[in-house]
Design a protein around this motif. Structure first.
Motif, PDB file in Angstrom:
ATOM      1  N   VAL B 232      43.891  33.934  41.701  1.00 10.01           N
ATOM      2  CA  VAL B 232      44.038  35.077  40.800  1.00 10.01           C
ATOM      3  C   VAL B 232      44.181  34.580  39.369  1.00 10.01           C
ATOM      4  CG1 VAL B 232      45.386  37.124  40.280  1.00 10.01           C
ATOM      5  CG2 VAL B 232      45.224  36.299  42.612  1.00 10.01           C
ATOM      6  N   PHE B 233      44.935  33.485  39.209  1.00 10.93           N
ATOM      7  CA  PHE B 233      45.145  32.952  37.868  1.00 10.93           C
ATOM      8  C   PHE B 233      43.819  32.616  37.197  1.00 10.93           C
ATOM      9  CE2 PHE B 233      45.624  29.346  35.022  1.00 10.93           C
ATOM     10  CZ  PHE B 233      46.541  29.854  34.137  1.00 10.93           C
ATOM     11  N   VAL B 234      42.960  31.902  37.927  1.00  9.03           N
ATOM     12  CA  VAL B 234      41.661  31.526  37.352  1.00  9.03           C
ATOM     13  C   VAL B 234      40.819  32.774  37.105  1.00  9.03           C
ATOM     14  CG1 VAL B 234      39.543  30.218  37.723  1.00  9.03           C
ATOM     15  CG2 VAL B 234      41.739  29.272  38.457  1.00  9.03           C
ATOM     16  N   ALA B 235      40.835  33.691  38.071  1.00  9.27           N
ATOM     17  CA  ALA B 235      40.060  34.922  37.923  1.00  9.27           C
ATOM     18  C   ALA B 235      40.463  35.662  36.662  1.00  9.27           C
ATOM     19  CB  ALA B 235      40.262  35.802  39.149  1.00  9.27           C
ATOM     20  N   GLY B 236      41.763  35.644  36.370  1.00 10.43           N
ATOM     21  CA  GLY B 236      42.246  36.355  35.186  1.00 10.43           C
ATOM     22  C   GLY B 236      42.047  35.562  33.912  1.00 10.43           C
ATOM     23  N   PHE B 237      41.973  34.230  34.046  1.00 10.59           N
ATOM     24  CA  PHE B 237      41.941  33.388  32.856  1.00 10.59           C
ATOM     25  C   PHE B 237      40.546  33.302  32.267  1.00 10.59           C
ATOM     26  CE2 PHE B 237      42.409  29.608  30.310  1.00 10.59           C
ATOM     27  CZ  PHE B 237      43.676  29.766  29.817  1.00 10.59           C
ATOM     28  N   ILE B 238      39.538  33.217  33.156  1.00  8.71           N
ATOM     29  CA  ILE B 238      38.158  33.061  32.672  1.00  8.71           C
ATOM     30  C   ILE B 238      37.499  34.427  32.621  1.00  8.71           C
ATOM     31  CG2 ILE B 238      35.885  32.173  33.296  1.00  8.71           C
ATOM     32  CD1 ILE B 238      37.372  29.888  32.507  1.00  8.71           C
ATOM     33  N   GLY B 239      37.123  34.839  31.462  1.00 10.56           N
ATOM     34  CA  GLY B 239      36.443  36.124  31.310  1.00 10.56           C
ATOM     35  C   GLY B 239      37.381  37.289  31.585  1.00 10.56           C
ATOM     36  N   GLU B 240      36.863  38.494  31.380  1.00 14.64           N
ATOM     37  CA  GLU B 240      37.682  39.665  31.612  1.00 14.64           C
ATOM     38  C   GLU B 240      37.567  40.049  33.074  1.00 14.64           C
ATOM     39  OE1 GLU B 240      38.757  43.469  28.848  1.00 14.64           O
ATOM     40  OE2 GLU B 240      36.668  42.931  29.082  1.00 14.64           O
ATOM     41  N   ASN B 241      38.645  40.522  33.648  1.00 14.40           N
ATOM     42  CA  ASN B 241      38.625  40.846  35.069  1.00 14.40           C
ATOM     43  C   ASN B 241      39.578  41.994  35.344  1.00 14.40           C
ATOM     44  OD1 ASN B 241      37.626  40.406  37.616  1.00 14.40           O
ATOM     45  ND2 ASN B 241      38.024  38.200  37.536  1.00 14.40           N
ATOM     46  N   ASN B 242      39.223  42.811  36.335  1.00 10.24           N
ATOM     47  CA  ASN B 242      40.130  43.856  36.788  1.00 10.24           C
ATOM     48  C   ASN B 242      40.851  43.342  38.016  1.00 10.24           C
ATOM     49  OD1 ASN B 242      39.505  46.183  35.023  1.00 10.24           O
ATOM     50  ND2 ASN B 242      37.440  45.828  35.845  1.00 10.24           N
ATOM     51  N   ILE B 243      42.115  43.076  37.872  1.00 11.60           N
ATOM     52  CA  ILE B 243      42.872  42.555  39.003  1.00 11.60           C
ATOM     53  C   ILE B 243      43.815  43.653  39.488  1.00 11.60           C
ATOM     54  CG2 ILE B 243      44.554  40.835  39.728  1.00 11.60           C
ATOM     55  CD1 ILE B 243      43.175  38.963  37.682  1.00 11.60           C
ATOM     56  N   LEU B 244      43.581  44.082  40.723  1.00 11.03           N
ATOM     57  CA  LEU B 244      44.349  45.193  41.284  1.00 11.03           C
ATOM     58  C   LEU B 244      45.122  44.689  42.485  1.00 11.03           C
ATOM     59  CD1 LEU B 244      41.428  47.813  41.273  1.00 11.03           C
ATOM     60  CD2 LEU B 244      43.189  47.495  39.515  1.00 11.03           C
ATOM     61  N   SER B 245      46.368  45.090  42.568  1.00 12.71           N
ATOM     62  CA  SER B 245      47.146  44.649  43.726  1.00 12.71           C
ATOM     63  C   SER B 245      47.183  45.744  44.783  1.00 12.71           C
ATOM     64  CB  SER B 245      48.547  44.233  43.295  1.00 12.71           C
ATOM     65  OG  SER B 245      49.128  45.260  42.539  1.00 12.71           O
TER      66      SER B 245
END
Ligand SMILES: Nc1ncnc2c1ncn2[C@@H]1O[C@H](COP(=O)(O)OP(=O)(O)O)[C@@H](O)[C@H]1O
Ligand SMILES: [Mg+2]
Lengths: 421, 362
Positions: B232-245
């Motif tokens: 999740v950290f990488v997903a959020g760090f590189i580029g914009e991302n919608n992270i939903l829990s």
């Protein structure tokens, strides 16, 4: 857009507005520094100006025997064996017998600088001058009368000396300060052997200042560096230790050194009890003592500029140097040392100038043979009240200071010395 | 040690004060000739890693191998690694040419060699005519180039750069990124580059190592990092991302995982590395550009109704913040034409995506 793009009237209007805007600001700041300017003028420029003047001022004879002095100034002797015209003798006799005693005393002291023994000649003559005989205007009468009192009055040297002391300004003190004098024929020559002391004193002063400065660089550079690189509590302790001399009285510090270094002092008893020495070392009231104490006194003047320069050099320069393949020693010589040079220059300048003018400490911890120029300035100013000599030596010291300053400014640069760059 | 690696960190640990561990069991290899970027937030240990490699810091545990040999005992000046410092560290009392000659002089090269190499280096960074200037007489970009040339002039196999473009403005920075890349390609030298700017990392790197609190979260090519973030950290760090829990509801017949999002909606996602058992908390990440809006969303597997909370006009596209309820928001990025009409704040909008458009993290 630049001003030249616009037509003339507009350019002038802009300049005008700018001038007006600046005027108020300039006036305010001038007003704010005005007290300082006045203070500097009165407390600094004026005394220096007076010192320059005192070194050439020569009013003693003009005050005591003005007409004699004027007559002697007009007299142009053909050779050194010639006596002044009879009229001068007559005028001198009349003036000197009528002059107030204190003025004659000062004139006598002034004449004594030219020829030793002149003071006694003049004062003893005055004592015998209760009554002037008649007929002094006759050819040679005044001369014979004076020669009867003391036959030295017929030696031309005394009159040449009086002529030299007659003008309103004299090069005497300045020349004497560099061991020169004017002889009876008006040429500048070396002063008599036994009076040639000031060049020695000057050289000794410069040498002492140079040795103290060099020692301060050698001791202060690593110290300043340690203050910069040491971890926090340690570096603060070091800074306080360096500053401590600034916070204690000069006399207290000097006395402490005397207590420490004297024959029965701490250092000698320690060395003795360790069995390192049999006889106590002579550590004070000589050159050794002068250097020990002066180096301690001057160290802060060296360390503080060095510290502030080193503090401003980020560590990445030495890292860059190492990453480029330089051994730390070469990195230090090629990168760090050149970058600290302005601090070294400022420290050297400060230490050298302050040391060269130091007076109290040397007079307390050094022998008579170690005394520096400051001691003699004080001696002439306080003991013999010879303002001319005190001022002339002061000027010599000032010239040395200015020369050292320009040398430092040449090698390091004025802006760097002032810490502006 | 793999043959293609020039540097290997093996189980490296670093602490400055004996209490806080700044680098934790770092294992990282740098391949011969690659452009590797260490990317991470401030304080994540990038500079520390670089400084250990350059020799200015020593690991408290583990080893660093360069060309297969441990280098802990080598002082910095004998490592032969070029370093570009963030603030350039050009020697202020030397001219450009003297700065460039410094590493060659230290290596006792002949006068002619120094002259020709310095000349070439100046040509390489296009600073002809500036040889005799002092660093203070150069612009930021020019100083940057001198620093780069100085780190390269002695032909090291490895060059380290610590946020070298941090002090430059955006245009100049992009230009310099291009130039550094160009030089890397021409010289074939291995470069390890530190930055906190993810777009810079994406633009320049062969591989990127993402630093997270003193450890490497993922090391991969920019494309792989973007498309297959490992956490999740990488997903959020590189580029914009919608992270939903949300929470796992197990897998359906066709192997898709069902996720109950915090907003109350259930979505179906595909995951390469298996799916957590029912009841476990999960996170899903969907890129804004993978979302579709309006009528196009109706034929997507996952649909989400929301309210537009904010819009930003960005010229070539429009960015909309959509409130999907349950305290969750999603960012949509689309060309203006993809919206039926210009979106208005407060208006309802349908968002859709397919099961393969995002990632699932346990
Ligand atoms: N010289 C040092 N002494 C003590 N702590 C340090 C030192 N250098 C860095 N740190 C600490 O180590 C951590 C990582 O720092 P650094 O490697 O500079 O991170 P980055 O370059 O990724 O921003 C930070 O928490 C920082 O405070
Ligand atoms: Mg950093």
């Amino acid at each position: 857009m630049t001003l030249t793009d616009r037509d003339g009237t507009e350019t002038r209007a802009i300049r005008h507005a700018w001038d007006r805007a600046g005027k108020r600001r300039r006036a305010t700041s001038l007003l704010l520094v005005a007290p300082l300017l006045v203070y500097v003028l009165l407390a600094f420029m004026l005394p220096i100006g007076m010192m320059l003047y005192k070194a050439v001022e020569n009013v003693e004879l003009l005050k005591a025997v003005p007409q004699t002095a004027a007559a002697l100034s007009r007299w142009t002797p053909q050779d050194q064996g010639e006596l002044p015209p009879d009229a001068v003798f007559t005028t001198f006799l009349q003036e000197v017998s009528a002059a107030p005693r204190n003025l004659v005393g000062e004139a006598a002291r002034r004449l004594n600088y030219e020829v030793s023994g002149y003071r006694t000649l003049l004062t003893s003559t005055i004592r015998k001058l209760r009554t002037l005989p008649d007929g002094l205007a006759e050819e040679g009468a005044a001369r014979r009368f004076l020669a009867d009192i003391d036959k030295r009055w017929e030696e031309p040297g005394y009159w040449h000396a009086m002529k030299r002391a007659s003008p309103a300004y004299t090069p005497y003190y300045m020349l004497a300060a560099v061991d020169l004098a004017v002889d009876d024929t008006g040429r500048i020559v070396q002063a008599p052997e036994e009076q040639r002391t000031y060049i020695d004193i000057l050289l000794r002063t410069l040498k002492t200042a140079a040795v103290v400065t060099a020692a301060c660089v050698l001791l202060g550079y690593p110290l300043a560096n340690l203050m910069v690189v040491a971890p926090r509590p340690f570096s603060i302790a070091l800074i306080i230790a360096v500053m401590l001399p600034f916070w204690t009285s000069l006399l207290a510090r000097t006395s402490a050194w005397i207590v420490l270094l004297q024959r029965e002092g701490l250092v000698n008893s320690l060395l003795g009890s360790l069995g390192l020495i049999r006889e106590p070392l002579e550590l004070i009231f000589n050159t050794t003592g002068l250097y020990i104490v002066m180096i301690h006194m001057m160290l802060p003047f060296m360390v503080l500029p060095l510290y502030s320069t080193m503090k401003g050099i980020p560590s990445h320069f030495m890292k860059a140097s190492a990453s480029l393949g330089a051994h730390p020693v070469r990195g230090f010589l090629n990168v760090y040392l050149p970058m600290t040079l302005p601090g070294v220059g400022a420290g050297v300048l400060l230490t050298f100038i302050v040391t060269a003018g130091y007076y109290i400490t040397p007079s307390l911890v050094a022998s008579a043979r170690d005394q520096m120029i400051g001691y003699f300035i004080a001696f002439f100013a306080n003991t013999t009240i010879n303002w001319g000599m005190a001022s002339a030596l002061g000027i010599i010291l000032l010239v040395c200071t200015v020369v050292v300053y320009f040398l430092a400014a040449r090698t390091v640069g004025v802006r760097q010395l002032a810490g502006l760059k | 040690m793999e043959p293609g690696n020039i540097v290997e960190f093996v189980g490296v640990q670093k602490t400055y004060d004996g209490r806080t561990v700044v680098i934790e069991n770092l294992s990282l290899s740098v391949r011969q000739g690659e452009f590797l970027t260490l990317l991470g937030g401030s304080g994540s240990g990038k500079t520390t890693t670089l400084m250990m490699l350059a020799g200015f810091e020593t690991p408290t545990r583990g080893h660093i191998l360069v060309k297969g040999k441990p280098i802990e005992h080598l002082p910095p000046h004998r490592r032969g690694i070029g370093v570009v410092f963030q603030n350039y560290a050009l020697f202020p009392h030397m001219t450009v040419a003297q700065n460039l000659a410094y590493p060659l002089r230290m290596r006792k090269r002949s006068r002619e060699e120094i002259q020709s190499k310095v000349g070439k280096a100046i040509e390489m960074v296009r600073l002809e005519g500036m040889q005799n200037r002092r660093p203070s007489e150069l612009s930021g970009g020019q100083q940057q180039r001198v620093a780069l040339a100085r780190a390269l002039v002695f032909e090291p196999d490895l060059v380290l750069m610590d946020e070298p473009l941090g002090a430059l403005d955006k245009t100049l920075r992009e230009h310099m990124q291009y130039e550094i890349k160009q030089i890397h390609r021409e010289l074939g030298v291995t470069m390890v580059y530190v930055t906190h700017d993810q777009s810079e990392a994406l633009a320049m790197s062969d591989r990127i190592a993402i630093f997270e609190r003193g450890a490497v979260a993922q090391i991969a090519s920019p494309q792989e990092l973007y498309e297959q973030p490992a956490s999740v950290f990488v997903a959020g760090f590189i580029g914009e991302n919608n992270i939903l829990s949300g929470r796992s509801e197990g897998t359906d017949d066709s192997g898709r995982g069902r996720v109950l999002l915090d907003c109350g909606r259930t979505v179906r996602m595909r995951s390469a590395d298996g799916f957590a058992e029912a009841g476990r908390p999960l996170k899903i990440a969907v890129r804004p550009e993978h979302l579709v809006v309006g009528s196009a969303a109706r034929d997507r597997l996952n649909q989400c109704e929301g309210k537009i909370a904010d819009t930003t006009y960005l010229g070539d596209h429009l960015r909309a913040l959509v409130d999907i309820g349950g305290g969750q928001t999603m960012v949509v990025r689309k060309p203006l034409l993809d919206f039926a009409r210009p979106p208005v704040i407060g208006e309802k909008i349908l968002i859709g995506w397919n099961e393969g458009d995002g990632r699932v993290f346990a």
